[in-house]
Scaffold this motif. Structure first.
Motif, PDB file in Angstrom:
ATOM      1  N   SER A 203       4.886 -17.289  28.669  1.00 11.59           N
ATOM      2  CA  SER A 203       5.350 -18.105  27.637  1.00 11.59           C
ATOM      3  C   SER A 203       5.854 -17.365  26.607  1.00 11.59           C
ATOM      4  O   SER A 203       6.876 -17.576  25.828  1.00 11.59           O
ATOM      5  N   ILE A 204       5.046 -17.006  26.104  1.00  8.58           N
ATOM      6  CA  ILE A 204       5.280 -15.826  24.852  1.00  8.58           C
ATOM      7  C   ILE A 204       6.490 -14.414  24.736  1.00  8.58           C
ATOM      8  O   ILE A 204       7.356 -13.986  24.803  1.00  8.58           O
ATOM      9  N   PHE A 205       6.407 -13.928  26.186  1.00 12.60           N
ATOM     10  CA  PHE A 205       7.829 -13.250  26.620  1.00 12.60           C
ATOM     11  C   PHE A 205       8.884 -14.052  26.256  1.00 12.60           C
ATOM     12  O   PHE A 205       9.894 -13.584  25.949  1.00 12.60           O
ATOM     13  N   SER A 206       8.948 -15.181  27.120  1.00 14.07           N
ATOM     14  CA  SER A 206       9.825 -15.933  27.460  1.00 14.07           C
ATOM     15  C   SER A 206      10.733 -16.124  26.384  1.00 14.07           C
ATOM     16  O   SER A 206      12.113 -16.106  25.514  1.00 14.07           O
ATOM     17  N   PHE A 207       9.594 -16.359  24.576  1.00 12.78           N
ATOM     18  CA  PHE A 207       9.585 -17.160  23.896  1.00 12.78           C
ATOM     19  C   PHE A 207      10.579 -16.060  23.012  1.00 12.78           C
ATOM     20  O   PHE A 207      10.725 -16.440  22.127  1.00 12.78           O
ATOM     21  N   ALA A 208       9.911 -14.761  23.238  1.00 13.33           N
ATOM     22  CA  ALA A 208       9.905 -13.603  22.025  1.00 13.33           C
ATOM     23  C   ALA A 208      11.707 -13.222  22.551  1.00 13.33           C
ATOM     24  O   ALA A 208      12.193 -12.866  21.817  1.00 13.33           O
ATOM     25  N   GLN A 209      12.361 -13.527  23.900  1.00 12.84           N
ATOM     26  CA  GLN A 209      13.379 -13.226  23.727  1.00 12.84           C
ATOM     27  C   GLN A 209      13.873 -14.176  23.480  1.00 12.84           C
ATOM     28  O   GLN A 209      14.973 -13.887  23.231  1.00 12.84           O
ATOM     29  N   ASP A 210      13.878 -15.628  23.643  1.00 10.50           N
ATOM     30  CA  ASP A 210      14.535 -16.087  22.615  1.00 10.50           C
ATOM     31  C   ASP A 210      15.013 -16.179  21.128  1.00 10.50           C
ATOM     32  O   ASP A 210      16.157 -16.785  20.536  1.00 10.50           O
ATOM     33  N   LYS A 211      13.654 -16.095  21.153  1.00  3.64           N
ATOM     34  CA  LYS A 211      14.047 -16.062  19.342  1.00  3.64           C
ATOM     35  C   LYS A 211      13.998 -15.057  18.681  1.00  3.64           C
ATOM     36  O   LYS A 211      15.086 -14.179  17.802  1.00  3.64           O
ATOM     37  N   ASN A 212      14.265 -13.493  19.115  1.00  6.81           N
ATOM     38  CA  ASN A 212      14.166 -12.268  19.150  1.00  6.81           C
ATOM     39  C   ASN A 212      15.599 -11.729  19.378  1.00  6.81           C
ATOM     40  O   ASN A 212      15.739 -11.522  20.433  1.00  6.81           O
ATOM     41  N   THR A 213      16.074 -11.962  17.988  1.00  8.61           N
ATOM     42  CA  THR A 213      17.877 -10.699  18.975  1.00  8.61           C
ATOM     43  C   THR A 213      18.285  -9.470  18.523  1.00  8.61           C
ATOM     44  O   THR A 213      18.049  -9.312  17.526  1.00  8.61           O
ATOM     45  N   THR A 214      19.286  -8.647  19.458  1.00  4.01           N
ATOM     46  CA  THR A 214      19.552  -7.727  18.048  1.00  4.01           C
ATOM     47  C   THR A 214      21.068  -7.903  18.789  1.00  4.01           C
ATOM     48  O   THR A 214      22.283  -8.095  19.718  1.00  4.01           O
ATOM     49  N   ILE A 215      22.019  -7.867  17.375  1.00  6.82           N
ATOM     50  CA  ILE A 215      23.229  -7.877  17.253  1.00  6.82           C
ATOM     51  C   ILE A 215      24.240  -6.940  16.445  1.00  6.82           C
ATOM     52  O   ILE A 215      23.496  -6.006  15.552  1.00  6.82           O
ATOM     53  N   ILE A 216      25.360  -6.714  17.175  1.00  9.42           N
ATOM     54  CA  ILE A 216      26.216  -5.842  16.446  1.00  9.42           C
ATOM     55  C   ILE A 216      26.842  -6.850  15.623  1.00  9.42           C
ATOM     56  O   ILE A 216      27.957  -7.270  15.710  1.00  9.42           O
ATOM     57  N   ASP A 217      27.561  -5.925  14.566  1.00 12.21           N
ATOM     58  CA  ASP A 217      27.902  -6.731  13.612  1.00 12.21           C
ATOM     59  C   ASP A 217      29.463  -5.538  13.132  1.00 12.21           C
ATOM     60  O   ASP A 217      29.113  -4.756  12.498  1.00 12.21           O
ATOM     61  N   ALA A 218      30.340  -5.904  13.565  1.00 12.45           N
ATOM     62  CA  ALA A 218      31.863  -5.999  12.517  1.00 12.45           C
ATOM     63  C   ALA A 218      32.399  -6.274  11.400  1.00 12.45           C
ATOM     64  O   ALA A 218      32.555  -7.504  12.139  1.00 12.45           O
ATOM     65  N   SER A 219      33.131  -5.804  10.620  1.00  9.09           N
ATOM     66  CA  SER A 219      33.352  -6.647   9.550  1.00  9.09           C
ATOM     67  C   SER A 219      34.756  -6.024   8.427  1.00  9.09           C
ATOM     68  O   SER A 219      34.331  -4.592   8.605  1.00  9.09           O
ATOM     69  N   ALA A 220      35.334  -7.080   7.765  1.00  9.99           N
ATOM     70  CA  ALA A 220      36.027  -6.534   7.048  1.00  9.99           C
ATOM     71  C   ALA A 220      36.674  -6.920   6.167  1.00  9.99           C
ATOM     72  O   ALA A 220      36.813  -8.307   5.895  1.00  9.99           O
ATOM     73  N   ALA A 221      35.874  -6.709   4.459  1.00 10.58           N
ATOM     74  CA  ALA A 221      36.338  -7.118   3.407  1.00 10.58           C
ATOM     75  C   ALA A 221      37.483  -7.178   2.605  1.00 10.58           C
ATOM     76  O   ALA A 221      38.071  -5.736   3.028  1.00 10.58           O
ATOM     77  N   PHE A 222      38.770  -7.518   1.326  1.00 14.73           N
ATOM     78  CA  PHE A 222      39.468  -7.361   1.181  1.00 14.73           C
ATOM     79  C   PHE A 222      39.912  -8.048  -0.220  1.00 14.73           C
ATOM     80  O   PHE A 222      39.599  -9.199   0.087  1.00 14.73           O
ATOM     81  N   GLY A 223      40.513  -7.285  -0.643  1.00 10.58           N
ATOM     82  CA  GLY A 223      41.548  -8.108  -1.705  1.00 10.58           C
ATOM     83  C   GLY A 223      40.970  -7.013  -3.636  1.00 10.58           C
ATOM     84  O   GLY A 223      42.031  -6.615  -3.189  1.00 10.58           O
ATOM     85  N   SER A 224      40.166  -6.412  -3.599  1.00  8.19           N
ATOM     86  CA  SER A 224      39.626  -5.887  -4.926  1.00  8.19           C
ATOM     87  C   SER A 224      40.307  -4.224  -4.461  1.00  8.19           C
ATOM     88  O   SER A 224      40.858  -3.654  -4.286  1.00  8.19           O
ATOM     89  N   GLY A 225      40.054  -4.458  -2.284  1.00 11.62           N
ATOM     90  CA  GLY A 225      39.956  -2.934  -2.374  1.00 11.62           C
ATOM     91  C   GLY A 225      40.385  -3.369  -0.767  1.00 11.62           C
ATOM     92  O   GLY A 225      39.836  -4.567  -0.171  1.00 11.62           O
ATOM     93  N   PHE A 226      39.879  -2.455  -0.107  1.00  7.74           N
ATOM     94  CA  PHE A 226      39.861  -2.891   1.548  1.00  7.74           C
ATOM     95  C   PHE A 226      38.247  -1.863   2.130  1.00  7.74           C
ATOM     96  O   PHE A 226      37.811  -0.712   2.196  1.00  7.74           O
ATOM     97  N   SER A 227      36.904  -2.866   2.521  1.00  5.26           N
ATOM     98  CA  SER A 227      36.419  -2.675   3.390  1.00  5.26           C
ATOM     99  C   SER A 227      35.681  -3.280   4.111  1.00  5.26           C
ATOM    100  O   SER A 227      34.630  -4.236   4.709  1.00  5.26           O
ATOM    101  N   PRO A 228      35.884  -2.015   5.407  1.00  7.26           N
ATOM    102  CA  PRO A 228      34.903  -2.395   6.969  1.00  7.26           C
ATOM    103  C   PRO A 228      33.934  -2.020   6.882  1.00  7.26           C
ATOM    104  O   PRO A 228      33.344  -0.567   6.107  1.00  7.26           O
ATOM    105  N   SER A 229      32.876  -2.371   7.016  1.00 11.26           N
ATOM    106  CA  SER A 229      31.762  -2.568   7.957  1.00 11.26           C
ATOM    107  C   SER A 229      30.612  -2.662   9.251  1.00 11.26           C
ATOM    108  O   SER A 229      31.603  -3.497   9.874  1.00 11.26           O
TER     109      SER A 229
END
Lengths: 224, 149
Positions: free
Chosen positions: A15-41
């Motif tokens: 239960s702990i293992f399955s619970f931990a899998q559910d609650k913990n995540t690894t995510i890759i985020d790609a984003s771009a901000a724009f306005g005063s300039g251009f800012s990808p991250s």
């Protein structure tokens, strides 16, 4: 008795293992901000759920952010000077371009499996970028007013209280919708500090100048 | 909004962080700028001006004078100075009250009357403002704009 204990332990571990899998995540985020300039991250984040349902998550990781813009005003940065508006001078860079890598902290709340809101901010990092020249506006200095000055990106970067921050820092306030189990889209606001250090002290023995930029941001997320 | 979130994040980090000892940053002692003694009666007064306080330290008073002797040695004489106590106070000669292109004249500031040799690098055609400056916290304690008597 031994069997019951063994079953209980096994059940608990599973239960702990399955619970931990559910609650913990690894995510890759790609984003771009724009306005005063251009800012990808681009960043990778490990998040840990807190509480019984794990809806509130805290995380950290690594984020690479680039900012480029034209005619950006950089204002006197040190907190000792910003407490008095009379001390504020402006370095306008015709072109600003920095790339910084940082360790951010992430706070996120998941309403359900589809919808999250979150905030993140860089804590420490390093900035890279070339020298840029610009025009210095200093009303209290006849010899420096409208002079051409040269600055380089300030590094290292660190998040502190108030205007004591140093270097370039990225932060985001966002909402995320998971279109599929693995793929999400994010939208929100990016708030960045971009800081340059001039190659010599200017007014008030200061060589650090900071731009504070708020820009709309969109991005995609991939969950492992 | 971002400022609030930033503070919340810092608070969050602080809550989860282990308490650590705060090491107070001490200002390293430096060599004290030697004062000089001159006989002003035998020298020529080049420039003078009254001190006025800054917005943060408005009570500063006193007078600054610059003398030159027959060998072109220049001396800054600060008379009857009254200034608040502060950390890491310096005396600068600068182009303006924003301490543009300043040259440090002394790394100590004392109330009363004191004299300091002016380095040959100082250009008195431009650097005609005596500034009492707190280097540690970037705060002006007062200025004297010098003019010909």
């Amino acid at each position: 008795m031994k069997k019951i204990t063994a079953y209980t332990l096994a059940l608990l571990l599973v239960s702990i293992f399955s619970f931990a899998q559910d609650k913990n995540t690894t995510i890759i985020d790609a984003s771009a901000a724009f306005g005063s300039g251009f800012s990808p991250s681009l960043g990778i984040t490990k998040k840990w759920g807190i509480g019984s349902k794990g809806r509130f998550k805290i995380g950290t990781g690594v984020r690479l952010t680039n900012f480029s813009g034209s005619n950006i005003d950089f204002i006197t940065a040190p907190a000792d000077l910003t407490i008095d508006e009379a001390n504020l001078d402006t370095l306008r860079l015709g072109s600003a371009a920095v790339t910084y890598v940082a360790i951010p902290i992430h706070l996120e709340y998941s309403f359900n499996e589809k919808f999250d809101i979150g905030f993140n901010i860089d804590v420490v990092g390093l900035t890279f970028g070339g020298e840029q020249s610009g025009t210095f506006a200093a009303s209290q200095s006849a010899s420096l007013n409208n002079s051409t000055q040269v600055g380089s990106p300030t590094s290292p970067n660190i998040l502190l209280v108030g205007d004591n921050d140093r270097g370039s820092l990225n932060s985001e306030l966002y909402a995320r919708y998971w279109a599929t189990e693995k793929l999400g889209i994010r939208a929100g606001l990016s708030f960045q500090f971009i800081e340059y250090t001039t190659n010599r002290p200017l007014t008030f023995d200061n060589d650090r100048f900071r731009a504070k930029l708020m820009q709309p941001m969109i991005g995609i997320s991939y969950k492992f | 909004m971002f400022t609030t979130m930033k503070y919340l994040t810092i608070l969050f980090i602080a809550t989860f962080a282990l308490a650590s000892c705060n090491k107070v940053e001490e200002i390293a002692p430096e060599d004290v700028t030697p004062e000089v003694t001159i006989d002003t009666a035998t020298q020529t007064l080049l420039l003078s001006g009254d001190f006025s306080g800054s917005s943060a330290h408005p009570s500063t008073t006193g007078k600054a004078k610059i003398f030159i002797d027959a060998n072109n040695n220049r001396t800054l004489v600060i008379e009857n100075l009254k200034v608040d106590n502060g950390p890491d106070l310096r005396i600068y000669l600068a182009e303006d009250t924003a301490i543009t292109n300043f040259v440090e004249i002394s790394n100590t500031v004392k109330n009363g009357t004191n004299s300091f040799a002016i380095p040959s690098t100082v250009n008195l055609e431009k650097q005609k403002v005596v500034s009492i400056w707190c280097k540690a916290f970037s705060v002006s304690f007062g200025n004297s704009s010098l003019v010909k008597p």
